[in-house]
Motif scaffolding. Structure first.
Motif, PDB file in Angstrom:
ATOM      1  N   GLU A   1      47.021  40.846  49.826  1.00 55.73           N
ATOM      2  CA  GLU A   1      46.143  41.663  48.995  1.00 55.73           C
ATOM      3  C   GLU A   1      46.038  41.096  47.569  1.00 55.73           C
ATOM      4  O   GLU A   1      44.958  40.981  47.013  1.00 55.73           O
ATOM      5  CB  GLU A   1      46.772  43.051  48.895  1.00 55.73           C
ATOM      6  CG  GLU A   1      45.843  44.210  49.048  1.00 55.73           C
ATOM      7  CD  GLU A   1      46.673  45.478  49.099  1.00 55.73           C
ATOM      8  OE1 GLU A   1      46.995  45.995  48.015  1.00 55.73           O
ATOM      9  OE2 GLU A   1      47.039  45.918  50.223  1.00 55.73           O
ATOM     10  N   ARG A   2      47.180  40.756  47.013  1.00 54.72           N
ATOM     11  CA  ARG A   2      47.183  40.283  45.630  1.00 54.72           C
ATOM     12  C   ARG A   2      46.605  38.882  45.496  1.00 54.72           C
ATOM     13  O   ARG A   2      46.052  38.539  44.455  1.00 54.72           O
ATOM     14  CB  ARG A   2      48.592  40.392  45.054  1.00 54.72           C
ATOM     15  CG  ARG A   2      48.921  41.833  44.700  1.00 54.72           C
ATOM     16  CD  ARG A   2      50.375  42.144  44.595  1.00 54.72           C
ATOM     17  NE  ARG A   2      50.561  43.586  44.365  1.00 54.72           N
ATOM     18  CZ  ARG A   2      50.487  44.505  45.326  1.00 54.72           C
ATOM     19  NH1 ARG A   2      50.263  44.151  46.589  1.00 54.72           N
ATOM     20  NH2 ARG A   2      50.630  45.787  45.044  1.00 54.72           N
ATOM     21  N   LEU A   3      46.725  38.087  46.526  1.00 54.75           N
ATOM     22  CA  LEU A   3      46.098  36.761  46.492  1.00 54.75           C
ATOM     23  C   LEU A   3      44.585  36.892  46.445  1.00 54.75           C
ATOM     24  O   LEU A   3      43.879  36.001  45.971  1.00 54.75           O
ATOM     25  CB  LEU A   3      46.510  35.942  47.716  1.00 54.75           C
ATOM     26  CG  LEU A   3      47.952  35.419  47.708  1.00 54.75           C
ATOM     27  CD1 LEU A   3      48.364  34.930  49.083  1.00 54.75           C
ATOM     28  CD2 LEU A   3      48.110  34.313  46.678  1.00 54.75           C
ATOM     29  N   GLU A   4      44.085  38.026  46.940  1.00 55.86           N
ATOM     30  CA  GLU A   4      42.642  38.242  46.932  1.00 55.86           C
ATOM     31  C   GLU A   4      42.170  39.021  45.707  1.00 55.86           C
ATOM     32  O   GLU A   4      40.974  39.187  45.494  1.00 55.86           O
ATOM     33  CB  GLU A   4      42.220  38.987  48.210  1.00 55.86           C
ATOM     34  CG  GLU A   4      42.261  38.079  49.425  1.00 55.86           C
ATOM     35  CD  GLU A   4      42.331  38.841  50.745  1.00 55.86           C
ATOM     36  OE1 GLU A   4      42.213  40.078  50.725  1.00 55.86           O
ATOM     37  OE2 GLU A   4      42.515  38.169  51.789  1.00 55.86           O
ATOM     38  N   LYS A   5      43.121  39.548  44.928  1.00 55.10           N
ATOM     39  CA  LYS A   5      42.742  40.366  43.774  1.00 55.10           C
ATOM     40  C   LYS A   5      42.987  39.688  42.428  1.00 55.10           C
ATOM     41  O   LYS A   5      42.401  40.072  41.423  1.00 55.10           O
ATOM     42  CB  LYS A   5      43.517  41.684  43.793  1.00 55.10           C
ATOM     43  CG  LYS A   5      42.912  42.738  44.697  1.00 55.10           C
ATOM     44  CD  LYS A   5      43.895  43.857  44.901  1.00 55.10           C
ATOM     45  CE  LYS A   5      43.548  45.077  44.095  1.00 55.10           C
ATOM     46  NZ  LYS A   5      44.464  46.203  44.426  1.00 55.10           N
TER      47      LYS A   5
END
Ligand code: SF4
Ligand code: SF4
Lengths: 539, 334
Positions: free
Chosen positions: A80-84
């Motif tokens: 999730e954080r890699l995409e945010k």
């Protein structure tokens, strides 16, 4: 553990920066040694905040009582954080392991532990990223620098992500601007997903959420504390100050870290604000609801930053003020400067800040509507609006510690110096590799300034202490000035251990010493109640 | 990761690549595999891979404006702001990025921490990494530009100019280029630094040595083919042009050392998008460098900003109303 349990400085620093362990870093186990880690968050605090997995546990235990599917949660959280966050994504991908950042971290310089080199701290998580999220890592495994996320890896994360003060010094030196603080912030967010956090961060967060400040002081308690200060001010100056509290329709809301309400030497700085604003006749107010400028959400998760920070604009709106002034603090200013307006803005209900005393427009704060106290004060001094007697500070020979965040996340370097130069006569800078954008952390930021972690704190404090001792030897410096509430607590311990003759204090404490107020009685003592001149010696 | 393991595994990998191409062409005569098919595939991977990676990064949002400020920010008009280290407008950002990308500004700050008796910390200037880095990247650039002569007919005049300056010291025939020497020297120094400094040795992965050995292999094979094996350069050029005009025809009789060189280059460009070499593209996107420090004066929007649970003033007053009234704090609801 306490300061007197530590070995003598020379023995503590009996380390070698150039001798990493025999075993490679992936094969070197993490040891939770007393004095080098922080206690876990109490379940009750997690419950107040609705955070994951409240329970009793200890990092020293074998079983950390994690949820069954902890690994899945962490990997999903990473995805999730890699995409945010482009920062996180990029910083996982582009490090070339040149090592330029390696010896820039105070924790590495003070401990010699290679996993405190910013690059390795990031590699702790990058290795898992390679293993689970990249093609070559998936194909090559360990040969490709990947490693599986095991419980030991998770424990290692906990140890080292709570051994980074998110100071950003590494990012100044990295050719790609890789900011290990950013990696630590995401690392801590991930740890929080499975209930791994430290009480010295989560308790202030829970308190702040409920009562509006880190210390959990209820409104009536605040009024008492502030009253104490105005009483002291009256003793010293003969001037009685009526503090405006939660005053609707005031022009300005003032927000400062609550650390300065209750403990020396922060209280003196707090008294300084009160005296300055009184002398100016400023139409302003304190707030009991937004009684905290600091924001330990920064050391928890981005969501938590927003949850705590929301109070400031909400209170400004409720009280109907025009703009906001913020007090001396480090991490608070990271949040105010780099996150607040994006998270909780736009604050259209406020007006562009204009100093009612000088008419100066604070163009640099025209969108967020929040001005730093030293911006406000240096403008007053520049325009000759304050009557100052710097000789009242003549007993003090000072140097100035830039807080990590005001220096590297805001660029507030000259304003405090301008104020300092105008309120005192004896000011000396520490060596240039240790100030301004290259400033060293106090060793206890980002929630690590607790007692149980004292050994690691004093190790992390070493580079700052070494620079301080340099000016103590050279110029007999006896006061370490800072512009940060965390510093005022952590630097005090630093001085106890490393430079016992030095005291710590804020800038507005000395400003108020020097401030000649209308109708004041002749001052004989400074804000600390100590004689102003050399009377003592004359006797 | 064990240092020796990293170094040896990378060395074996590169040695294997050299052997494969040497015997592939020399013993089995796979000229068109190594001269045509592999270069085409490698180039395709390179182009698609780099574009993919950049697009992939670019579509990840930058939720917050988080420049690392390395100088005085812009505040009051009489305080001198540092637009290059703490940019307050687009020109400042462009200037900062220029210094970073072309002059390695941040590396130039490098120092080395040392512990002394006292205990004391001392910081010695350590510009070596900066110097090796600059030498390496710029000599690499010049070499790449010089190679354009193989793909273009007529040879552009700037390529001729670079070549003649670069080969100014014609002490040997064929010419020894200064850039070749600097390049091999810089890569060797970078390698020695990596194995020599304990901190850097400790953090090094096989990938770090692999990239160095691969690049070193390309340099050495290039110099060997030109200056020792005296490879038929006209043949090389006709192959290069045939590749670029999409009528591939490897002329017979080019020495296998050339194919080693070409194969290592192919591996390098195919490996590029999947490796740390992508720092070349990534540096432009780094949010701590490419954003201006105008956080409080200009709005910045987080595309995924979402509402969060807060403790409202109303709830707070409900908790404390009586106490507040008792000590004279005004309340909203009586
Ligand atoms: S300076 Fe940057 S690129 Fe070099 S090792 Fe540190 S994080 Fe990686
Ligand atoms: S942010 Fe500061 S504490 Fe964290 S790794 Fe970088 S230099 Fe060390």
């Amino acid at each position: 553990m306490e300061l007197h349990d530590l070995p003598k400085p020379q023995d503590l620093m009996n380390i070698d920066l150039n001798k990493p362990p025999e075993t490679g870093w992936m094969d070197t186990p993490t040891v939770f040694r007393n004095g080098t880690y922080s206690y876990p968050a109490a379940g009750k605090n997690l419950k107040i905040l609705g955070l994951a997995n409240p329970r009793q546990w200890s990092p020293a235990d074998e079983d950390w009582k994690l949820p069954e599917n902890w690994k899945e949660i962490i990997l999903q959280g990473m995805k999730e954080r890699l995409e945010k966050y482009r920062s996180f994504r990029l910083f996982m991908d582009i490090c070339v392991r040149c090592g330029a950042c390696a010896d820039k971290c105070h924790f590495f310089i003070g401990s010699g532990d290679p996993k405190n080199m910013p690059v390795l701290r990031a590699e702790l998580i990058r290795s898992v990223y390679r293993n689970d999220f990249t093609l070559l890592g998936k194909m090559l495994g360990r040969l490709g620098g990947g490693r599986e996320l095991t419980i030991d890896v998770l424990k290692e994360w906990f140890y080292y992500f709570f051994q980074c003060t998110e100071c950003r010094r590494c990012s100044v030196f990295c050719p790609y601007g890789i900011d290990t603080a950013e990696v630590t912030m995401i690392g801590r967010e991930l740890l929080n997903l499975v209930g791994l956090n430290i009480n010295w961060v989560i308790e202030p967060v829970a308190n702040c959420y409920r009562t509006g400040n880190h210390l959990g002081i209820p409104p009536h308690g605040l009024v008492d504390m502030w009253q104490f200060m105005t009483d002291d001010i009256e003793d010293i100056t003969g001037i009685k100050i009526d503090l405006p509290i939660n005053k609707k329709g005031a022009e300005i809301l003032f927000v400062t870290p609550s650390g300065d309400y209750f403990a020396d030497p922060g209280t003196y700085t707090c008294m300084g604000y009160m005296m300055l604003f009184h002398e100016l006749g400023l139409d302003y107010t304190w707030s009991t609801y937004a009684s905290e400028g600091g924001n330990f959400g920064l050391f928890t998760s981005h969501e938590m930053i927003k949850r705590l920070n929301a109070k400031i604009y909400a209170e400004a709106k409720r009280l109907g003020v025009k703009w906001i002034i913020g007090g001396e603090c480090g991490h608070m200013w990271r949040v105010i400067h780099q996150y607040m307006e994006t998270m909780n803005g736009p604050a259209d209900f406020l007006e562009e800040p204009v100093s009612p005393i000088t008419g100066t427009k604070f163009e640099n704060a025209k969108q967020s509507k929040m001005v730093h106290i030293t911006e406000f004060t240096s403008d007053l001094i520049k325009n000759g609006k304050l009557k100052l007697d710097p000789s009242r500070n003549d007993k003090i020979i000072a140097t100035y510690h830039d807080s990590c965040n005001t220096a590297r996340a805001a660029g507030l370097l000259e304003e405090p110096r301008y104020v300092i130069r105008n309120i005192m006569n004896n000011f000396y800078e520490m060596p240039e590799n240790t100030i301004r954008e290259q400033t060293f952390c106090c060793g206890g930021g980002a929630g690590l300034g607790n007692d149980e972690n004292i050994e690691m704190r004093m190790r992390g404090a070493f580079p700052r202490a070494s620079a301080l001792r340099h000016v103590v030897d050279k110029h007999a410096v006896n006061r370490l000035l800072c512009m940060c509430a965390i510093d005022r607590a952590t630097l005090t311990a630093l001085c106890h251990y490393w430079a016992p003759d030095v005291t710590v204090g804020g800038i507005h404490e000395l400003l108020a010493n020097a401030l000649v107020m209308k109708g004041e009685k002749e001052r004989t003592v400074d804000l600390r109640g100590e004689p102003l001149g050399d009377e003592e010696e004359d006797e | 990761m064990n240092a020796l393991f990293s170094l040896v595994s990378a060395l074996i990998a590169v040695a294997a690549l050299v052997a494969v191409s040497w015997f592939g062409v020399g013993a089995i005569g796979l000229d068109s595999v190594f001269g045509v098919i592999i270069p085409y595939i490698a180039l395709a991977i390179f182009i698609i891979g780099v574009v993919y990676r950049i697009v992939d990064w670019a579509r990840v949002p930058v939720p917050f404006r988080i420049p690392t400020t390395c100088g005085q920010g812009k505040s009051l008009p009489w305080i001198k702001a540092d637009n290059l280290d703490c940019p307050y407008n687009t020109w400042g950002v462009i200037g900062r990025m220029f210094l970073e990308v072309f002059l390695f500004r941040s590396l130039f700050r490098n120092s080395k921490a040392e512990l002394r008796e006292g205990p004391k910390a001392a910081y010695a200037s350590a510009k070596w990494l900066w110097l090796f880095g600059i030498l390496f990247h710029y000599s690499f650039l010049i070499i790449v530009l010089r190679h354009l002569r193989f793909f273009m007919e007529p040879i552009p005049s700037f390529v001729e100019a670079i070549t003649s300056v670069d080969g100014f010291f014609q002490i040997m025939v064929p010419t020894v280029f200064i850039s070749d020497l600097l390049f091999l020297g810089a890569v060797t120094l970078l390698f020695l630094r990596r194995v020599g400094l304990p901190q850097v040795r400790y953090i090094s992965l096989p990938a770090d040595y692999f990239a160095l050995f691969l690049i070193l292999g390309i340099g050495i094979s290039g110099v060997l083919m030109r200056n020792f094996f005296k490879v038929d350069l006209l043949g090389v050029k006709s192959l290069a042009i045939s590749l670029f005009t999409l009528h591939p025809a490897p002329p017979p009789g080019i020495h296998p050392i050339f194919y080693v060189h070409l194969f290592l280059v192919s591996v390098l460009i195919a490996y590029f998008p999947f490796s740390k070499l992508m720092h070349a593209g990534g540096v432009f996107l780094s949010p701590t460098r490419n954003l201006a420090n105008v956080n409080r004066s200009e709005r910045y929007v987080n595309p995924w900003n979402y509402p969060v649970k807060v403790h409202t003033y109303e709830e707070y007053e409900n908790d404390y109303r009586e106490k507040m009234k008792e000590c004279g704090i005004p309340v909203d609801k009586e």
